[in-house]
Scaffold this motif. Structure first.
Motif, PDB file in Angstrom:
ATOM      1  N   TRP A 159       0.838  -1.198   0.000  1.00  0.00           N
ATOM      2  CA  TRP A 159       0.000   0.000   0.000  1.00  0.00           C
ATOM      3  C   TRP A 159       0.875   1.251   0.000  1.00  0.00           C
ATOM      4  O   TRP A 159       1.999   1.241   0.507  1.00  0.00           O
ATOM      5  N   ASN A 160       0.346   2.317  -0.519  1.00  0.00           N
ATOM      6  CA  ASN A 160       0.981   3.632  -0.448  1.00  0.00           C
ATOM      7  C   ASN A 160       0.305   4.401   0.680  1.00  0.00           C
ATOM      8  O   ASN A 160      -0.787   4.931   0.509  1.00  0.00           O
ATOM      9  N   ARG A 161       0.937   4.377   1.828  1.00  0.00           N
ATOM     10  CA  ARG A 161       0.343   4.922   3.052  1.00  0.00           C
ATOM     11  C   ARG A 161      -0.991   4.218   3.321  1.00  0.00           C
ATOM     12  O   ARG A 161      -0.987   3.040   3.611  1.00  0.00           O
ATOM     13  N   GLN A 162      -2.114   4.917   3.208  1.00  0.00           N
ATOM     14  CA  GLN A 162      -3.405   4.306   3.514  1.00  0.00           C
ATOM     15  C   GLN A 162      -4.208   3.978   2.254  1.00  0.00           C
ATOM     16  O   GLN A 162      -5.430   3.825   2.312  1.00  0.00           O
ATOM     17  N   THR A 163      -3.518   3.842   1.157  1.00  0.00           N
ATOM     18  CA  THR A 163      -4.183   3.584  -0.123  1.00  0.00           C
ATOM     19  C   THR A 163      -3.724   2.258  -0.716  1.00  0.00           C
ATOM     20  O   THR A 163      -2.527   2.021  -0.863  1.00  0.00           O
ATOM     21  N   TYR A 164      -4.682   1.408  -1.046  1.00  0.00           N
ATOM     22  CA  TYR A 164      -4.357   0.106  -1.638  1.00  0.00           C
ATOM     23  C   TYR A 164      -3.895   0.288  -3.087  1.00  0.00           C
ATOM     24  O   TYR A 164      -4.133   1.334  -3.714  1.00  0.00           O
ATOM     25  N   PRO A 165      -3.240  -0.713  -3.657  1.00  0.00           N
ATOM     26  CA  PRO A 165      -2.723  -0.598  -5.022  1.00  0.00           C
ATOM     27  C   PRO A 165      -3.836  -0.336  -6.040  1.00  0.00           C
ATOM     28  O   PRO A 165      -4.964  -0.818  -5.885  1.00  0.00           O
ATOM     29  N   ASP A 166      -3.509   0.407  -7.067  1.00  0.00           N
ATOM     30  CA  ASP A 166      -4.484   0.756  -8.111  1.00  0.00           C
ATOM     31  C   ASP A 166      -5.145  -0.484  -8.686  1.00  0.00           C
ATOM     32  O   ASP A 166      -4.484  -1.486  -8.996  1.00  0.00           O
ATOM     33  N   GLY A 167      -6.460  -0.418  -8.810  1.00  0.00           N
ATOM     34  CA  GLY A 167      -7.207  -1.493  -9.442  1.00  0.00           C
ATOM     35  C   GLY A 167      -7.451  -2.703  -8.581  1.00  0.00           C
ATOM     36  O   GLY A 167      -8.013  -3.691  -9.069  1.00  0.00           O
ATOM     37  N   GLN A 168      -7.054  -2.660  -7.302  1.00  0.00           N
ATOM     38  CA  GLN A 168      -7.183  -3.844  -6.447  1.00  0.00           C
ATOM     39  C   GLN A 168      -8.213  -3.672  -5.326  1.00  0.00           C
ATOM     40  O   GLN A 168      -8.185  -4.383  -4.330  1.00  0.00           O
ATOM     41  N   GLY A 169      -9.138  -2.758  -5.499  1.00  0.00           N
ATOM     42  CA  GLY A 169     -10.123  -2.529  -4.450  1.00  0.00           C
ATOM     43  C   GLY A 169     -10.937  -3.753  -4.100  1.00  0.00           C
ATOM     44  O   GLY A 169     -11.269  -3.989  -2.934  1.00  0.00           O
ATOM     45  N   GLN A 170     -11.285  -4.576  -5.103  1.00  0.00           N
ATOM     46  CA  GLN A 170     -12.103  -5.761  -4.869  1.00  0.00           C
ATOM     47  C   GLN A 170     -11.274  -7.048  -4.782  1.00  0.00           C
ATOM     48  O   GLN A 170     -11.826  -8.143  -4.775  1.00  0.00           O
ATOM     49  N   HIS A 171      -9.959  -6.893  -4.721  1.00  0.00           N
ATOM     50  CA  HIS A 171      -9.097  -8.042  -4.457  1.00  0.00           C
ATOM     51  C   HIS A 171      -9.061  -8.306  -2.955  1.00  0.00           C
ATOM     52  O   HIS A 171      -9.237  -7.374  -2.149  1.00  0.00           O
ATOM     53  N   PRO A 172      -8.823  -9.549  -2.529  1.00  0.00           N
ATOM     54  CA  PRO A 172      -8.699  -9.801  -1.091  1.00  0.00           C
ATOM     55  C   PRO A 172      -7.500  -9.070  -0.510  1.00  0.00           C
ATOM     56  O   PRO A 172      -6.445  -8.994  -1.138  1.00  0.00           O
ATOM     57  N   VAL A 173      -7.673  -8.516   0.678  1.00  0.00           N
ATOM     58  CA  VAL A 173      -6.550  -7.867   1.336  1.00  0.00           C
ATOM     59  C   VAL A 173      -5.535  -8.933   1.729  1.00  0.00           C
ATOM     60  O   VAL A 173      -5.896 -10.011   2.211  1.00  0.00           O
ATOM     61  N   VAL A 174      -4.251  -8.655   1.489  1.00  0.00           N
ATOM     62  CA  VAL A 174      -3.159  -9.566   1.852  1.00  0.00           C
ATOM     63  C   VAL A 174      -2.104  -8.762   2.619  1.00  0.00           C
ATOM     64  O   VAL A 174      -2.281  -7.579   2.881  1.00  0.00           O
ATOM     65  N   LEU A 175      -1.025  -9.423   2.966  1.00  0.00           N
ATOM     66  CA  LEU A 175       0.035  -8.810   3.782  1.00  0.00           C
ATOM     67  C   LEU A 175      -0.502  -8.342   5.131  1.00  0.00           C
ATOM     68  O   LEU A 175      -0.058  -7.328   5.685  1.00  0.00           O
ATOM     69  N   VAL A 176      -1.473  -9.090   5.645  1.00  0.00           N
ATOM     70  CA  VAL A 176      -2.001  -8.840   6.986  1.00  0.00           C
ATOM     71  C   VAL A 176      -1.779 -10.099   7.822  1.00  0.00           C
ATOM     72  O   VAL A 176      -1.802 -11.213   7.307  1.00  0.00           O
ATOM     73  N   SER A 177      -1.577  -9.920   9.110  1.00  0.00           N
ATOM     74  CA  SER A 177      -1.345 -11.036  10.018  1.00  0.00           C
ATOM     75  C   SER A 177      -2.662 -11.505  10.631  1.00  0.00           C
ATOM     76  O   SER A 177      -3.714 -10.883  10.456  1.00  0.00           O
ATOM     77  N   TYR A 178      -2.573 -12.573  11.385  1.00  0.00           N
ATOM     78  CA  TYR A 178      -3.725 -13.076  12.138  1.00  0.00           C
ATOM     79  C   TYR A 178      -4.253 -11.996  13.080  1.00  0.00           C
ATOM     80  O   TYR A 178      -5.464 -11.765  13.163  1.00  0.00           O
ATOM     81  N   GLU A 179      -3.354 -11.311  13.774  1.00  0.00           N
ATOM     82  CA  GLU A 179      -3.782 -10.274  14.715  1.00  0.00           C
ATOM     83  C   GLU A 179      -4.379  -9.073  13.982  1.00  0.00           C
ATOM     84  O   GLU A 179      -5.298  -8.418  14.487  1.00  0.00           O
ATOM     85  N   ASP A 180      -3.878  -8.751  12.795  1.00  0.00           N
ATOM     86  CA  ASP A 180      -4.484  -7.687  11.993  1.00  0.00           C
ATOM     87  C   ASP A 180      -5.925  -8.051  11.645  1.00  0.00           C
ATOM     88  O   ASP A 180      -6.827  -7.200  11.699  1.00  0.00           O
TER      89      ASP A 180
END
Length: 313
Positions: A159-180
Motif C-alpha cells: 500500500w501507499n500509506r493508507q491507499t491500496y494498489p491501483d485497481g485492487q479494491g475488490q481483491h482480497p486484502v493480503v500482507l495482513v497477520s492473524y492479529e491484523d
C-alpha cells in the motif's frame, strides 16, 4: 518425621485431594452447547451466508490424497514423460499426508462471510482507526522463510500509506497477520454492535465442502478453469467472486483458489503460535485447492498469499 511435619504433609495431602476433586468436576462437568446463530439474524446482512448445523464429512482418505498427488503432478510436470517423476517428488515432500483422516463431525449452525475481506473494506478500517496499512519489508519477508517469492513479486501488493494498489479494491486484502485480521473484526463489531471473528478450520471446511465430503466446492473432479490457481493467467490475486465454479453449495465464494485464509484454529508449535490455513492460493497446484487440505503458519505471518474472511456471531 516429627509431629509438625506429619500435620503439614497431612494438610498438604488433603489440599491435593480437594484440588483433584475440583479439577475432575471442572473438566468432566457437562458443557453448554454452543449457541447457534439464527438464520434470520445471519441473512439480515447479505454479506453473510448461513450454514445449517449438523454432521458433515471432513478430512481425506488415501484415495483422495492419491488423486491430489496425481493432478498436482500432471499440472507441475514440464512434459508427460516427467509426470511420474514429479509425482514421486511430491509424495516424498508429503504435502497431503498430514491431512486429518476422513471422518464425520458435527457443528452447530454458523454465519460466514460470503466473500474474503477486500482491500476496499480494509481501507475503511485503516483510515478510520489509523491502523498500520498492509506492508512488509524485504528483509522481514525473506526472514519468514516460507513460500518465498522475489520481493519484486511483493511490491505490487504494498500500500501507499493508507491507499491500496491501483485497481485492487475488490481483491482480497493480503500482507495482513492473524492479529491484523482480529483487529479488523473487533473494529467492524464496534461499528454495528455485532460480534465477528475468524472461522474455525472446521467451519471453513464445511462451508467449502458441504456435507458429502466432496474434494472441491464443485465436486470430486478437478477443473482447471474452476478457480484462480498456479495455472491461471495472469498470475496474482483476483477480484473476489470472479470464479463462480469455486462458489460452494451454500453460496460462499472463493472456497478454492485466490488466497489462503487464516482461521481461528490456533495452537502452539514449539515456540510459535500458528494458525491453521485453509483454501489455496493463486500460486498453488490443484491438490492444494481441496477443502481437506490445511497447513499451519505463524500468526504474525504477512504474505501475498494470505487473506481472511469473517464469521458473524
Amino acid at each position: 518425621m516429627n509431629q509438625k511435619q506429619k500435620i503439614k504433609w497431612g494438610a498438604l495431602s488433603v489440599g491435593v485431594a480437594i484440588a483433584a476433586i475440583f479439577l475432575g468436576w471442572y473438566f468432566l462437568k457437562p458443557r453448554p452447547e454452543p449457541i447457534a446463530i439464527a438464520r434470520e439474524k445471519c441473512e439480515s446482512d447479505e454479506e453473510f451466508v448461513w450454514i445449517e448445523g449438523g454432521e458433515f464429512i471432513r478430512g481425506s482418505d488415501d484415495a483422495e490424497r492419491d488423486y491430489a498427488y496425481e493432478i498436482s503432478a500432471v499440472a507441475a510436470a514440464e512434459s508427460t514423460e516427467l509426470v511420474d517423476r514429479t509425482e514421486s517428488r511430491l509424495r516424498k515432500q508429503g504435502w497431503f499426508d498430514r491431512e486429518r483422516d476422513r471422518q464425520e463431525r458435527d457443528l452447530p449452525a454458523f454465519c460466514i462471510g460470503r466473500n474474503l475481506v477486500t482491500n476496499e473494506q480494509y481501507q475503511t478500517f485503516v483510515r478510520a482507526t489509523d491502523y498500520p496499512a498492509p506492508a512488509i519489508s524485504e528483509f522481514d519477508y525473506q526472514q519468514q522463510g516460507f513460500l518465498v517469492h522475489p520481493y519484486s513479486t511483493v511490491k505490487p501488493y504494498l500500500w501507499n500509506r493508507q491507499t491500496y494498489p491501483d485497481g485492487q479494491g475488490q481483491h482480497p486484502v493480503v500482507l495482513v497477520s492473524y492479529e491484523d485480521a482480529r483487529a479488523y473484526a473487533d473494529w467492524k463489531g464496534q461499528q454495528d454492535d455485532r460480534t465477528y471473528s475468524l472461522p474455525s478450520a472446521l467451519e471453513w471446511e464445511k462451508a467449502a465442502r458441504g456435507t458429502d465430503g466432496r474434494y472441491f466446492p464443485w465436486g470430486n473432479q478437478w477443473y482447471a478453469d474452476g478457480t484462480n490457481w498456479a495455472g491461471s493467467e495472469p498470475q496474482g490475486s483476483s477480484e473476489v467472486a470472479l470464479y463462480p465454479t469455486s462458489r460452494s453449495l451454500y453460496g460462499v465464494e472463493d472456497m478454492a483458489g485466490n488466497v489462503f485464509e487464516f482461521t481461528s484454529s490456533v495452537y502452539q508449535r514449539g515456540l510459535q503460535r500458528v494458525s491453521l490455513m485453509k483454501g489455496c492460493s493463486w500460486d498453488d497446484l490443484p491438490g492444494f485447492c481441496r477443502g481437506a487440505y490445511q497447513h499451519a503458519r505463524p500468526i504474525e505471518s504477512r504474505h501475498i498469499l494470505f487473506g481472511f474472511r469473517l464469521v458473524r456471531k
